[in-house]
Motif scaffolding. Sequence first.
Motif, mmCIF file in Angstrom:
data_model
loop_
_atom_site.group_PDB
_atom_site.id
_atom_site.type_symbol
_atom_site.label_atom_id
_atom_site.label_comp_id
_atom_site.label_asym_id
_atom_site.label_seq_id
_atom_site.Cartn_x
_atom_site.Cartn_y
_atom_site.Cartn_z
ATOM 1 N N CYS A 1 10.307 -2.586 -11.592
ATOM 2 C CA CYS A 1 9.365 -1.516 -11.256
ATOM 3 C C CYS A 1 9.897 -0.202 -11.807
ATOM 4 C CB CYS A 1 9.181 -1.428 -9.741
ATOM 5 S SG CYS A 1 8.051 -0.116 -9.210
ATOM 6 N N LEU A 2 9.204 0.334 -12.804
ATOM 7 C CA LEU A 2 9.551 1.610 -13.409
ATOM 8 C C LEU A 2 8.319 2.507 -13.425
ATOM 9 C CD1 LEU A 2 11.532 0.408 -16.567
ATOM 10 C CD2 LEU A 2 12.520 1.301 -14.447
ATOM 11 N N ALA A 3 8.513 3.811 -13.314
ATOM 12 C CA ALA A 3 7.414 4.774 -13.375
ATOM 13 C C ALA A 3 7.823 5.946 -14.254
ATOM 14 C CB ALA A 3 7.027 5.260 -11.980
ATOM 15 N N PHE A 4 6.863 6.447 -15.048
ATOM 16 C CA PHE A 4 7.144 7.566 -15.941
ATOM 17 C C PHE A 4 5.823 8.174 -16.393
ATOM 18 C CE2 PHE A 4 7.507 3.429 -18.044
ATOM 19 C CZ PHE A 4 6.463 3.476 -18.946
ATOM 20 N N PRO B 1 0.823 -1.211 0.000
ATOM 21 C CA PRO B 1 0.000 0.000 0.000
ATOM 22 C C PRO B 1 0.857 1.261 0.000
ATOM 23 C CG PRO B 1 -0.781 -1.576 1.652
ATOM 24 C CD PRO B 1 0.531 -2.092 1.157
ATOM 25 N N GLY B 2 0.473 2.203 -0.821
ATOM 26 C CA GLY B 2 1.168 3.485 -0.866
ATOM 27 C C GLY B 2 2.309 3.557 -1.858
ATOM 28 N N LEU B 3 2.635 2.437 -2.534
ATOM 29 C CA LEU B 3 3.745 2.456 -3.485
ATOM 30 C C LEU B 3 3.460 3.392 -4.649
ATOM 31 C CD1 LEU B 3 6.410 1.364 -4.738
ATOM 32 C CD2 LEU B 3 5.019 -0.447 -5.794
ATOM 33 N N PHE B 4 2.259 3.299 -5.211
ATOM 34 C CA PHE B 4 1.976 4.055 -6.430
ATOM 35 C C PHE B 4 1.866 5.554 -6.148
ATOM 36 C CE2 PHE B 4 0.342 -0.264 -6.935
ATOM 37 C CZ PHE B 4 1.129 -0.665 -7.998
ATOM 38 N N GLY B 5 1.376 5.909 -4.978
ATOM 39 C CA GLY B 5 1.384 7.320 -4.589
ATOM 40 C C GLY B 5 2.802 7.836 -4.430
ATOM 41 N N ALA B 6 3.682 6.999 -3.852
ATOM 42 C CA ALA B 6 5.079 7.406 -3.668
ATOM 43 C C ALA B 6 5.784 7.572 -5.010
ATOM 44 C CB ALA B 6 5.802 6.381 -2.807
ATOM 45 N N LEU B 7 5.547 6.646 -5.935
ATOM 46 C CA LEU B 7 6.180 6.745 -7.250
ATOM 47 C C LEU B 7 5.689 7.979 -8.004
ATOM 48 C CD1 LEU B 7 6.015 2.991 -8.351
ATOM 49 C CD2 LEU B 7 8.062 4.255 -7.673
ATOM 50 N N THR B 8 4.386 8.247 -7.913
ATOM 51 C CA THR B 8 3.846 9.417 -8.609
ATOM 52 C C THR B 8 4.426 10.704 -8.054
ATOM 53 O OG1 THR B 8 1.797 8.199 -9.037
ATOM 54 C CG2 THR B 8 1.726 10.588 -9.273
ATOM 55 N N ARG B 9 4.561 10.777 -6.737
ATOM 56 C CA ARG B 9 5.168 11.973 -6.138
ATOM 57 C C ARG B 9 6.631 12.117 -6.558
ATOM 58 N NH1 ARG B 9 2.027 14.452 -2.335
ATOM 59 N NH2 ARG B 9 0.220 13.257 -1.584
ATOM 60 N N ALA B 10 7.333 11.006 -6.671
ATOM 61 C CA ALA B 10 8.733 11.068 -7.080
ATOM 62 C C ALA B 10 8.887 11.610 -8.490
ATOM 63 C CB ALA B 10 9.371 9.690 -6.966
ATOM 64 N N LEU B 11 7.856 11.439 -9.319
ATOM 65 C CA LEU B 11 7.928 11.942 -10.696
ATOM 66 C C LEU B 11 7.881 13.460 -10.763
ATOM 67 C CD1 LEU B 11 5.742 9.339 -12.622
ATOM 68 C CD2 LEU B 11 8.222 9.670 -12.773
ATOM 69 N N ALA B 12 7.637 14.111 -9.628
ATOM 70 C CA ALA B 12 7.754 15.567 -9.599
ATOM 71 C C ALA B 12 9.221 15.997 -9.694
ATOM 72 C CB ALA B 12 7.124 16.120 -8.320
ATOM 73 N N GLN B 13 10.127 15.077 -9.341
ATOM 74 C CA GLN B 13 11.560 15.386 -9.373
ATOM 75 C C GLN B 13 12.301 14.645 -10.474
ATOM 76 O OE1 GLN B 13 13.446 15.192 -5.411
ATOM 77 N NE2 GLN B 13 11.408 14.882 -4.557
ATOM 78 N N TYR B 14 11.722 13.547 -10.953
ATOM 79 C CA TYR B 14 12.412 12.707 -11.937
ATOM 80 C C TYR B 14 11.518 12.478 -13.149
ATOM 81 C CZ TYR B 14 15.443 11.616 -7.964
ATOM 82 O OH TYR B 14 16.285 11.703 -6.894
ATOM 83 N N ASP B 15 12.169 12.158 -14.274
ATOM 84 C CA ASP B 15 11.435 11.791 -15.478
ATOM 85 C C ASP B 15 11.200 10.285 -15.548
ATOM 86 O OD1 ASP B 15 11.500 14.506 -16.604
ATOM 87 O OD2 ASP B 15 13.654 14.147 -16.801
ATOM 88 N N LEU B 16 12.119 9.520 -14.977
ATOM 89 C CA LEU B 16 11.998 8.066 -14.906
ATOM 90 C C LEU B 16 12.415 7.643 -13.511
ATOM 91 C CD1 LEU B 16 11.591 5.275 -16.425
ATOM 92 C CD2 LEU B 16 14.084 5.300 -16.741
ATOM 93 N N VAL B 17 11.547 6.886 -12.838
ATOM 94 C CA VAL B 17 11.843 6.402 -11.492
ATOM 95 C C VAL B 17 11.928 4.890 -11.534
ATOM 96 C CG1 VAL B 17 11.030 6.207 -9.117
ATOM 97 C CG2 VAL B 17 10.736 8.354 -10.350
ATOM 98 N N SER B 18 12.999 4.359 -10.974
ATOM 99 C CA SER B 18 13.186 2.925 -10.828
ATOM 100 C C SER B 18 13.235 2.613 -9.338
ATOM 101 C CB SER B 18 14.486 2.504 -11.508
ATOM 102 O OG SER B 18 14.782 1.153 -11.252
#
Length: 405
Positions: free
Chosen positions: A189-192, A125-142
């Motif tokens: 696990c990648l987010a963009f 729980p909370g992983l996807f919210g954390a990844l989305t917030r990290a995209l405020a600082q990064y273009d690609l999050v691993s």
Amino acid sequence: MAQAVAGVVVVARLARGRRRLPPLRACPPTGDEVSVVIPARDEAARIGPCLRAVLADPGVSEVIVVDDGSSDGTADVAARLGAKVVTSAPLPPGWIGKQWALRQGVAAARGEVVVTLDADTRPGPGLFGALTRALAQYDLVSAGPRFRCDGRFERALHASMLAGLVYRFGPIGPPTAPPPHRTIANGQCLAFRRARMSEADGFARVRDRMTDDVALARHLAGRGWKVGFLDAADLLQVDMHDSAGELWREWGRSLSLGDVTDPGRQAGDLAVIWLTGALPVLRLASGRPSGLDLALLAVRLLVAGALRGSYRGPGAELLLSPLLDPAVAARLTHATLRPARTWRGRTYPRSGPVGSLGDRRDPRSGLVGSTGDRTYPRSEPVQSPGDRADVAVSGGGWPGRSVAR
């Protein structure tokens, strides 16, 4: 003297851990629509826990499973649990299965943010919210996970392999971005942002690379993307392999990063592993360790202790993992000299040297600057999952491993 120089290099890399970024913490949904894309090939036995966790997360808008020619009912399992299933179009020449599946999944996604997961991941729980917030600082999050290993020997072997990566690239969460040719990522696990990835057509750019995650991160970093490799051990678990033997065969063959690293740097990495990891253990076993060997063994034990947080249920076997370093060095050497091109029943032609995928080498990343002899639209896949008859979509609506190769 060579061992001393290699030791200084390793200690300098490890020292970055004092300033590494804090791990990701659980966050509530941000309001962005999040699409989760899971490439899967013969994952019926493992995909269930992953899908249940993703579908239960209120921050997820849709879950897409790209069935990459499975013969074990993976698509049926995914549809029954409530995921949207995209049946992959036939694999085009020159493509690795995972990149092809991910490209189709991103094209089918509707969310502003896309998170790709391997079928053997267990998101918390909370992983996807954390990844989305990290995209405020990064273009690609691993995201780096916590590993689940089924036995003590498997955990010790995995820890030896993981320590080798830390010796080569430093700890997870570096405070400053490394140069593109030393950037690494975890493809589990990648987010963009979907729009930007579609414009870059990133998966097509690295379509023939077996080490797809690192290839993608290095290519995008070379094009100016800000890439973050962050610790998500409290929010993500991965059960990579079913046994120590499978771990030795499967992860062992990709550790060299051979198709994304030039020969000179591969030789340098091998020298570091042999001189600072394997040699001290071999000399200790012979009863003739030098003072430098003992110092390097002390450093290695400190690293083993620091890796405890990377495992579920760690024990004393982590402190014994240095004894496996010579074997892991030999495995890394074998994978470097004889790179594998077979995965999940498919054998792929040998890829060209680093930078040969397209017409133009990117001097910053060492990877492709264009897509070579094919031209692909940027916003749609070669075969769009939404409007081609041979790409079927099934399953319910939305409640909420490097495997697809």
